[in-house]
Design an enzyme around this catalytic site. Structure first.
Site, PDB file in Angstrom:
ATOM      1  N   ASP A 226       0.800  -0.753  -0.171  1.00  0.00           N
ATOM      2  CA  ASP A 226      -0.500  -0.082  -0.348  1.00  0.00           C
ATOM      3  C   ASP A 226       0.427   1.301   0.271  1.00  0.00           C
ATOM      4  O   ASP A 226       1.058   2.066   1.147  1.00  0.00           O
ATOM      5  CB  ASP A 226      -1.123   0.582   1.430  1.00  0.00           C
ATOM      6  CG  ASP A 226      -2.230   0.959   1.055  1.00  0.00           C
ATOM      7  OD1 ASP A 226      -1.936   1.547   0.102  1.00  0.00           O
ATOM      8  OD2 ASP A 226      -2.985   0.997   2.065  1.00  0.00           O
ATOM      9  N   GLU A 260      -2.743  10.013  -0.324  1.00  0.00           N
ATOM     10  CA  GLU A 260      -4.126   9.350  -0.365  1.00  0.00           C
ATOM     11  C   GLU A 260      -4.761   8.969   1.165  1.00  0.00           C
ATOM     12  O   GLU A 260      -6.071   9.543   1.214  1.00  0.00           O
ATOM     13  CB  GLU A 260      -3.603   8.502  -1.266  1.00  0.00           C
ATOM     14  CG  GLU A 260      -5.181   7.470  -1.753  1.00  0.00           C
ATOM     15  CD  GLU A 260      -4.907   6.759  -0.448  1.00  0.00           C
ATOM     16  OE1 GLU A 260      -6.537   6.238  -0.625  1.00  0.00           O
ATOM     17  OE2 GLU A 260      -4.489   6.232   0.658  1.00  0.00           O
ATOM     18  N   ASP A 288      -4.291   0.568  -6.426  1.00  0.00           N
ATOM     19  CA  ASP A 288      -3.726   0.435  -4.832  1.00  0.00           C
ATOM     20  C   ASP A 288      -4.506  -0.864  -4.186  1.00  0.00           C
ATOM     21  O   ASP A 288      -5.471  -0.992  -4.141  1.00  0.00           O
ATOM     22  CB  ASP A 288      -4.688   1.738  -4.571  1.00  0.00           C
ATOM     23  CG  ASP A 288      -4.455   1.792  -2.838  1.00  0.00           C
ATOM     24  OD1 ASP A 288      -3.699   1.226  -2.634  1.00  0.00           O
ATOM     25  OD2 ASP A 288      -5.079   2.731  -2.502  1.00  0.00           O
TER      26      ASP A 288
HETATM   27  N1  BES Z   1      -5.410   1.138   0.642  1.00  0.00           N
HETATM   28  C1  BES Z   1      -5.956   1.897   1.046  1.00  0.00           C
HETATM   29  C2  BES Z   1      -7.750   1.080   0.580  1.00  0.00           C
HETATM   30  C3  BES Z   1      -8.065  -0.149   0.877  1.00  0.00           C
HETATM   31  C4  BES Z   1      -7.379  -0.538   1.836  1.00  0.00           C
HETATM   32  C5  BES Z   1      -8.623  -0.989   0.755  1.00  0.00           C
HETATM   33  C6  BES Z   1      -8.082  -1.795   2.398  1.00  0.00           C
HETATM   34  C7  BES Z   1      -9.577  -2.203   0.291  1.00  0.00           C
HETATM   35  C8  BES Z   1      -8.818  -2.566   1.179  1.00  0.00           C
HETATM   36  C9  BES Z   1      -5.910   2.616   0.573  1.00  0.00           C
HETATM   37  O1  BES Z   1      -4.847   3.738  -0.106  1.00  0.00           O
HETATM   38  C10 BES Z   1      -6.495   3.645   2.203  1.00  0.00           C
HETATM   39  O2  BES Z   1      -6.184   3.495   3.053  1.00  0.00           O
HETATM   40  N2  BES Z   1      -7.416   4.487   1.946  1.00  0.00           N
HETATM   41  C11 BES Z   1      -7.726   4.752   3.397  1.00  0.00           C
HETATM   42  C12 BES Z   1      -8.956   5.955   3.054  1.00  0.00           C
HETATM   43  C13 BES Z   1      -8.340   7.483   3.175  1.00  0.00           C
HETATM   44  C14 BES Z   1      -9.449   8.516   2.315  1.00  0.00           C
HETATM   45  C15 BES Z   1      -8.097   8.110   3.882  1.00  0.00           C
HETATM   46  C16 BES Z   1      -9.096   3.752   4.380  1.00  0.00           C
HETATM   47  O3  BES Z   1      -9.444   3.085   3.563  1.00  0.00           O
HETATM   48  O4  BES Z   1      -9.275   4.467   5.391  1.00  0.00           O
HETATM   49 ZN    ZN Z   2      -3.298   3.141  -0.893  1.00  0.00          ZN
END
Ligand code: BES
Ligand code: ZN
Length: 407
Positions: A226, A260, A288
């Site tokens: 990630d 992000e 991602d």
């Molecule tokens: N890669 C993650 C999203 C993710 C995590 C997708 C686990 C599927 C499974 C992304 O980088 C992330 O952490 N996104 C945040 C949201 C963002 C708006 C801060 C999250 O998932 O909390």
């Molecule tokens: Zn991510």
């Protein structure tokens, strides 16, 4: 005023001065957080950790001005109450938060056609595991790629340099930093201009930042899965295209998004700029997390916060070119940068490593290493193949130059 209940649609945005050297950041600048009224109305939840009167409100959304150091508190709240870390949008100016509430012009998806097999099939065969792994190793070696840290900026500059090596092999191609006014880390954009329809743009993106815990500029955050894996997939696809000599009819842009992990902030600024600039983005794909074998072989297409037509077509491309089966899954919230494009009305899809439930649980910690994903980049190979196919099937290719020899 104390607010009870929610599921936040946190909106934070920034005024971007595009393609410049990043200005000095203003770390204490406030952010504007938009909360869905329907979520606010949900009863029985602990107190929402923002107090005060909303600065803007309409029938759907209330916008609050908050200190940026509240964002981790909100993330913690989301995690405790909704089993997710963030799932919000954040904006850096009130005007940007307001703009994000206005309906956007929706770009119709497609029609998309699959007719470039003669060009794309030999290209996908050129994707290598070692090429993908080299990028993951390099990016995971930075202490972190946090949006406010020095190493977060160095990582963007490393991607700028690597993508510039590739762009040098493509006539007319260029790489630029996209500066963000409110934080240090820039986004990175590689552009391959289209030979026939240069105004029509195909976007392939992934976030370049990483985070550990609730955000700390010094914390170890390798982010191998990630999302070094997503940047590695894009880089390998760009390498294969650059070395092939194949040229697109439409413009292809590879994007590494900053910030992000703190509210989709980098991609929101870029999508907003493309929207107000009237850019014709015909399709966006987000990579991602591609390297963790949680469910087994396959590419898992998200069904939420995406365009269904583009997602179905992209699954068709995966079936044709990636060598693995296409499945579906969903996050249940705006979990990555595809949502920024969707929100602005552009057709967007997101290819993921596993079902949401089987995905890598070591993310956002010092344990998100290549070793945790099995020590190699094999699971990402089909994603890089899909990336090549997406770029060239959406952009279409110009006929190979005919060599004229005179005697
Ligand atoms: N890669 C993650 C999203 C993710 C995590 C997708 C686990 C599927 C499974 C992304 O980088 C992330 O952490 N996104 C945040 C949201 C963002 C708006 C801060 C999250 O998932 O909390
Ligand atoms: Zn991510």
């Amino acid at each position: 005023m104390k607010i009870l209940g929610l599921s936040v649609l946190l909106v934070v945005s920034v005024s971007a001065s595009d393609f410049d050297v990043p200005p000095a950041p203003a770390p204490e600048a406030p952010v504007w957080v938009a909360v869905d009224h329907a979520d606010l109305a949900k009863a029985g939840l602990p107190a929402f950790p923002i107090s005060g009167v909303p600065e803007i409100t309409d029938g759907r959304t209330a916008v609050f001005k908050v200190r940026p150091d509240m964002l981790p508190v909100l993330s913690q709240f989301m995690h405790d109450n909704f089993k997710r870390c963030g799932g919000y949008f954040a904006h850096s100016t009130k005007a940007a938060a307001q703009a994000s509430m206005r309906p956007t012009v929706v770009v119709a998806a497609g029609p998309y056609t699959l007719d470039q097999q003669a060009v794309v099939t030999p290209l996908v065969a050129a994707v290598t595991e070692s090429g993908i792994r080299a990028t993951i190793d390099k990016l995971a070696a930075f202490n972190n790629r946090y949006y406010q840290s020095e190493t977060g900026v160095t990582a963007s500059n490393w991607i700028l340099a690597r993508w510039s090596e590739l762009a040098a092999k493509i006539p007319g191609a260029s790489v630029e930093l996209f500066a963000h006014a409110s934080w240090k880390q820039p986004s990175v954009i590689l552009t391959i201009p289209g030979s026939e329809f240069p105004d029509e743009i195909v976007v392939l993106g992934g976030h370049l930042d990483s985070i550990s815990g609730w955000g700390n500029s010094g914390a170890r955050a390798p982010g191998a899965d990630d999302n070094a894996s997503g940047i590695a997939v894009l880089t390998e696809a760009a390498r294969v295209i650059a070395e092939s000599g194949v040229r697109p009819k439409r413009t292809i842009q590879f994007m590494g998004y900053a910030a992000e992990e703190v509210g989709l902030r980098g991609s929101q600024e870029i999508a907003a700029k493309y929207s107000t600039g009237g850019k014709k983005v015909i399709g966006v794909i987000q990579f991602d997390m591609s390297n963790f074998k949680g469910t087994g072989a396959g590419i898992y297409f998200l069904t939420d916060f995406v365009d269904p037509t583009l997602s179905a077509f992209t699954a068709k491309l995966a079936t044709q070119y990636s060598g693995v089966t296409a499945f579906t899954t969903k996050c249940g919230y705006a979990c990555s940068d595809h949502a920024s494009w969707t929100k602005k009305g552009f057709p967007s899809a997101m290819a993921f490593e596993a079902t949401f439930d089987d995905s890598n649980k070591a993310i956002h910690s010092e344990r998100d290493t290549l070793a945790t994903s099995g020590g190699d980049a094999s699971h990402s190979i089909p994603f890089a193949k899909l990336s090549v196919a997406f770029a060239l099937e959406l952009a279409k290719t110009a006929p190979a130059a005919v060599k004229v020899t005179s005697r």
